[in-house]
Write a protein that holds these residues in place. Sequence first.
Motif, PDB file in Angstrom:
ATOM      1  N   LEU A 145       0.842  -1.210   0.000  1.00  0.00           N
ATOM      2  CA  LEU A 145       0.000   0.000   0.000  1.00  0.00           C
ATOM      3  C   LEU A 145       0.871   1.253   0.000  1.00  0.00           C
ATOM      4  N   ALA A 146       2.043   1.155   0.623  1.00  0.00           N
ATOM      5  CA  ALA A 146       2.985   2.283   0.644  1.00  0.00           C
ATOM      6  C   ALA A 146       3.991   2.147  -0.507  1.00  0.00           C
ATOM      7  N   GLU A 147       3.599   1.328  -1.484  1.00  0.00           N
ATOM      8  CA  GLU A 147       4.441   1.096  -2.670  1.00  0.00           C
ATOM      9  C   GLU A 147       5.841   0.599  -2.316  1.00  0.00           C
ATOM     10  N   GLN A 148       5.901  -0.188  -1.218  1.00  0.00           N
ATOM     11  CA  GLN A 148       7.176  -0.798  -0.823  1.00  0.00           C
ATOM     12  C   GLN A 148       7.133  -2.281  -1.135  1.00  0.00           C
ATOM     13  N   THR A 149       7.946  -2.702  -2.053  1.00  0.00           N
ATOM     14  CA  THR A 149       7.991  -4.134  -2.355  1.00  0.00           C
ATOM     15  C   THR A 149       9.201  -4.737  -1.637  1.00  0.00           C
ATOM     16  N   PRO A 150       9.235  -6.056  -1.525  1.00  0.00           N
ATOM     17  CA  PRO A 150      10.380  -6.701  -0.861  1.00  0.00           C
ATOM     18  C   PRO A 150      11.696  -6.344  -1.563  1.00  0.00           C
ATOM     19  N   PRO A 151      12.826  -6.476  -0.846  1.00  0.00           N
ATOM     20  CA  PRO A 151      14.120  -6.081  -1.417  1.00  0.00           C
ATOM     21  C   PRO A 151      14.482  -6.888  -2.665  1.00  0.00           C
ATOM     22  N   PHE A 152      14.105  -8.154  -2.672  1.00  0.00           N
ATOM     23  CA  PHE A 152      14.255  -9.007  -3.862  1.00  0.00           C
ATOM     24  C   PHE A 152      13.234 -10.113  -3.738  1.00  0.00           C
TER      25      PHE A 152
END
Length: 378
Positions: free
Chosen positions: A8-15
């Motif tokens: 929702l905060a446009e944060q995806t996992p690092p990989f």
Amino acid sequence: PEIYLNGLAEQTPPFTTDPTALDAAAREVLDDGPYWYVAGSAGSGATDRANREAFDRRRLIPRMLTGATERSLRTTVLGQELAAPVLLAPIGVQSILHDDGELATARAAASVGVPMILSTASSHSIEDVAAASGTGPRWYQLYWPNDDDLTVSLLDRAKKNGYTALVVTLDTWTLAWRPHDLDLSYLPFIRGVGCAVTFSDPVFRAGLEKSPEEDLMAAVLTWVPLYTGTDKTWDRLPFLREHWDGPIVLKGIQHPDDARRAADAGMDGIVVSNHGGRQVDGAIASLDALPEIVAAVGDRIDVLFDSGVRTGADVLKALALGAKAVLYGRPFAYGLALGGEDGVRHVLRSLLADLDLTLGLSGHRTPAELRPGDLTPR
Ligand code: FNR
């Protein structure tokens, strides 16, 4: 939920969160030598592939309406309570993957509460890795040197530094035929990488004319014969018992008769493992070896498992066949390459979340509930 909420905060996992995609991701960031040292295996790779195929051949049979919304991954192994039926496999020379090497892995493992098994071929000393682990759970893996005084010294150091179980790896008394490493002439130990545990040992240092810092090549040439070739047979196990007062686990067992010998010798456990297909090319898939071994000794000693575990479902399949816990290997090494401490943490937390969800969705509340009947037959 955490990953979706971060979205929702446009944060995806690092990989990637797909453990089967880590290999390709790590390929992008590693040079040929380090990449193939980890990804490669013995000979034609037949056993490495067989390890995966053995998992793919078996399927979970989920159960419904079991009340599995309430569940726990907690597990007891060797009388020690673990957060989950998962440990980090001993992997040496981790500084070829990231500058912080085993120190990063130790911090990540401690933060998740998963035991790290420190390799004798670590690129950092027992003392430094223990300090990085802090209060985190930890076991020590022994490559059994051809020098009793050195062996005793390593065991003393491990004990003093809070390592609570000893894992003795039997299948690697010399390195196997590994074509990728041979083609690239790549062997970390030749440059002293993976020798830190021994190079920092007072008994080892006392036997040198010049310290490893002054003359690396001489130290390496002294190191190699200590860990190559072997005078070890079953009758030598009491020596380890004499010098280690905690649980002892033999790693690299594939035959039920060897499992029986381990139990007869008073060992506390075994790891059914073919070293990720890195030693005997053409050897039986480790998962195929597991059921008969559990039938032979499962009621006497704790049977652990590794080689080919990638997903939560894989962990459950090994548990269903009678393993008490699994060792997680290459995936965390790729995580280390991709993101150091954070990378290992991401890989580990992803595995545990996948394991927890798959445990519940297949209708189980604890790892101990899994039975052979929860799998399709071979
Ligand atoms: C290993 N493994 C290993 N085992 C051990 O007892 N001591 C060691 O130092 C090492 N070092 C090591 C380095 C690398 C690069 C790899 C990939 C593996 C074997 C490891 O503990 C475990 O048995 C396998 O990794 C399991 O197979 P998967 O899950 O990686 O396929």
